[in-house]
Design an enzyme around this catalytic site. Sequence first.
Site, PDB file in Angstrom:
ATOM      1  N   LYS A 177      -3.228   3.297   6.233  1.00 10.05           N
ATOM      2  CA  LYS A 177      -3.505   1.863   6.088  1.00 10.05           C
ATOM      3  C   LYS A 177      -2.282   1.042   6.474  1.00 10.05           C
ATOM      4  CE  LYS A 177      -6.214   0.807   2.021  1.00 10.05           C
ATOM      5  NZ  LYS A 177      -6.008   0.175   0.730  1.00 10.05           N
ATOM      6  N   THR A 180       0.846  -1.205   0.000  1.00 12.43           N
ATOM      7  CA  THR A 180       0.000   0.000   0.000  1.00 12.43           C
ATOM      8  C   THR A 180       0.872   1.243   0.000  1.00 12.43           C
ATOM      9  OG1 THR A 180      -1.758   1.226   1.138  1.00 12.43           O
ATOM     10  CG2 THR A 180      -0.203   0.089   2.549  1.00 12.43           C
ATOM     11  N   HIS A 181       0.318   2.324  -0.586  1.00 17.59           N
ATOM     12  CA  HIS A 181       0.992   3.624  -0.523  1.00 17.59           C
ATOM     13  C   HIS A 181       0.242   4.550   0.428  1.00 17.59           C
ATOM     14  CE1 HIS A 181       3.802   2.486  -3.541  1.00 17.59           C
ATOM     15  NE2 HIS A 181       2.858   2.221  -4.412  1.00 17.59           N
ATOM     16  N   ASP A 202      -7.681  -3.883  -0.240  1.00 15.04           N
ATOM     17  CA  ASP A 202      -8.526  -2.945  -0.968  1.00 15.04           C
ATOM     18  C   ASP A 202      -9.804  -2.814  -0.161  1.00 15.04           C
ATOM     19  OD1 ASP A 202      -8.427  -1.322  -3.516  1.00 15.04           O
ATOM     20  OD2 ASP A 202     -10.456  -2.140  -3.598  1.00 15.04           O
ATOM     21  N   ARG A 245     -11.039  -4.123   8.379  1.00 16.74           N
ATOM     22  CA  ARG A 245      -9.615  -4.477   8.178  1.00 16.74           C
ATOM     23  C   ARG A 245      -9.154  -5.463   9.248  1.00 16.74           C
ATOM     24  NH1 ARG A 245      -8.267   0.190   7.459  1.00 16.74           N
ATOM     25  NH2 ARG A 245      -8.453  -0.045   5.205  1.00 16.74           N
ATOM     26  N   LYS A 283     -10.784   0.218  17.285  1.00 17.06           N
ATOM     27  CA  LYS A 283     -11.203   0.123  15.877  1.00 17.06           C
ATOM     28  C   LYS A 283     -10.794  -1.226  15.300  1.00 17.06           C
ATOM     29  CE  LYS A 283     -10.566   2.036  11.259  1.00 17.06           C
ATOM     30  NZ  LYS A 283      -9.883   2.973  10.359  1.00 17.06           N
ATOM     31  N   ASP A 326     -13.479   7.798   8.526  1.00 17.88           N
ATOM     32  CA  ASP A 326     -13.688   7.454   9.940  1.00 17.88           C
ATOM     33  C   ASP A 326     -14.561   8.460  10.706  1.00 17.88           C
ATOM     34  OD1 ASP A 326     -12.367   5.072   9.770  1.00 17.88           O
ATOM     35  OD2 ASP A 326     -10.515   5.759  10.710  1.00 17.88           O
ATOM     36  N   PHE A 335      -8.503   7.742   9.831  1.00 13.23           N
ATOM     37  CA  PHE A 335      -8.276   8.396   8.538  1.00 13.23           C
ATOM     38  C   PHE A 335      -9.530   8.233   7.666  1.00 13.23           C
ATOM     39  CE2 PHE A 335      -7.665   4.806   5.551  1.00 13.23           C
ATOM     40  CZ  PHE A 335      -7.627   3.751   6.447  1.00 13.23           C
TER      41      PHE A 335
HETATM   42  P1  ITT Z   1      -3.568   1.751  -1.608  1.00 18.64           P
HETATM   43  O1  ITT Z   1      -4.391   1.380  -2.835  1.00 18.64           O
HETATM   44  O2  ITT Z   1      -2.184   2.201  -1.955  1.00 18.64           O
HETATM   45  O3  ITT Z   1      -3.593   0.675  -0.575  1.00 18.64           O
HETATM   46  P2  ITT Z   1      -5.747   3.633  -1.182  1.00 18.64           P
HETATM   47  O4  ITT Z   1      -6.035   4.654  -0.126  1.00 18.64           O
HETATM   48  O5  ITT Z   1      -5.868   4.086  -2.626  1.00 18.64           O
HETATM   49  O6  ITT Z   1      -4.267   3.043  -0.913  1.00 18.64           O
HETATM   50  P3  ITT Z   1      -7.983   1.861  -1.591  1.00 18.64           P
HETATM   51  O7  ITT Z   1      -7.931   1.964  -3.070  1.00 18.64           O
HETATM   52  O8  ITT Z   1      -8.237   0.516  -0.974  1.00 18.64           O
HETATM   53  O9  ITT Z   1      -6.635   2.386  -0.925  1.00 18.64           O
HETATM   54  O10 ITT Z   1      -9.065   2.887  -1.079  1.00 18.64           O
HETATM   55  C1  ITT Z   1      -9.551   2.776   0.208  1.00 18.64           C
HETATM   56  C2  ITT Z   1     -10.246   4.072   0.588  1.00 18.64           C
HETATM   57  O11 ITT Z   1     -11.400   3.740   1.360  1.00 18.64           O
HETATM   58  C3  ITT Z   1      -9.337   4.888   1.507  1.00 18.64           C
HETATM   59  O12 ITT Z   1      -8.555   5.800   0.790  1.00 18.64           O
HETATM   60  C4  ITT Z   1     -10.367   5.558   2.415  1.00 18.64           C
HETATM   61  O13 ITT Z   1     -10.895   6.675   1.771  1.00 18.64           O
HETATM   62  C5  ITT Z   1     -11.454   4.499   2.523  1.00 18.64           C
HETATM   63  N1  ITT Z   1     -11.203   3.613   3.676  1.00 18.64           N
HETATM   64  C6  ITT Z   1     -10.780   2.308   3.663  1.00 18.64           C
HETATM   65  N2  ITT Z   1     -10.642   1.831   4.903  1.00 18.64           N
HETATM   66  C7  ITT Z   1     -10.951   2.843   5.726  1.00 18.64           C
HETATM   67  C8  ITT Z   1     -10.978   2.978   7.117  1.00 18.64           C
HETATM   68  O14 ITT Z   1     -10.609   1.990   7.918  1.00 18.64           O
HETATM   69  N3  ITT Z   1     -11.355   4.140   7.621  1.00 18.64           N
HETATM   70  C9  ITT Z   1     -11.726   5.174   6.836  1.00 18.64           C
HETATM   71  N4  ITT Z   1     -11.705   5.142   5.509  1.00 18.64           N
HETATM   72  C10 ITT Z   1     -11.327   3.983   4.945  1.00 18.64           C
END
Ligand code: ITT
Length: 203
Positions: free
Chosen positions: A14, A9-10, A71, A181, A175, A155, A152
Amino acid sequence: MSEKFVIATHNANKLKEMSDILSKLGVSVLSPADLGITVEVEETGTTFSENAMIKAKAICAAAGLPAIADDSGLCVDALNGGPGVYSARYGGEGLDDRGRYMLLLNNMRGQTTRAAHFACAVCCAFPSGDELTAEGTCEGAVAFAPMGENGFGYDPVFLVPEKAKTFAQLTAEEKAEISHRGKALAAFVEKLGTYLGNPASNI
Ligand code: ITT
């Protein structure tokens, strides 16, 4: 477990959540930055697990190590499951986390049906070509206003009924116990244990 895994992940938030949960479950992890990997992966899938597998395979190929990707996203009933797999891109590129959740609140204005869930797919790609996948969800509701400072993404606007708090009002540990997750990673680690015990018959 002595084998090292890269977290594909970037997203720094996360990465922190995944590393904390996985280390508590006994899995040693590295970040792409630890290995100098800067590969950008296009998420062309239509499901959480497809996208997680795309990311895991790309980072596994770049690192030569097993890679674990997540994801995830917020699925809102009144928005037909959106933003879902598009959660990170909701509202386009110009928005930050706050901009995205304020857009969501705006799009939910006047809406009394607030039910929503977070979904997470965790996929691990091994250099052998083997794959492991696990999923987790967390049911809740879209709040009427942001509350809390922790976490983040969405949330601050995701209410967990049994806690009467948003995810952003919980500690990281609270959480992780109930989150999409936390559940997906716990299920993944169970499968991983079985897989490492006997790779051929468990995927
Ligand atoms: P990577 O693909 O590099 O892992 P990303 O942020 O683009 O990073 P995703 O494509 O999986 O990851 O998008 C997930 C989005 O969903 C994330 O950016 C948040 O906006 C939201 N999200 C996921 N899990 C969350 C959490 O636990 N709390 C709040 N928002 C969450």
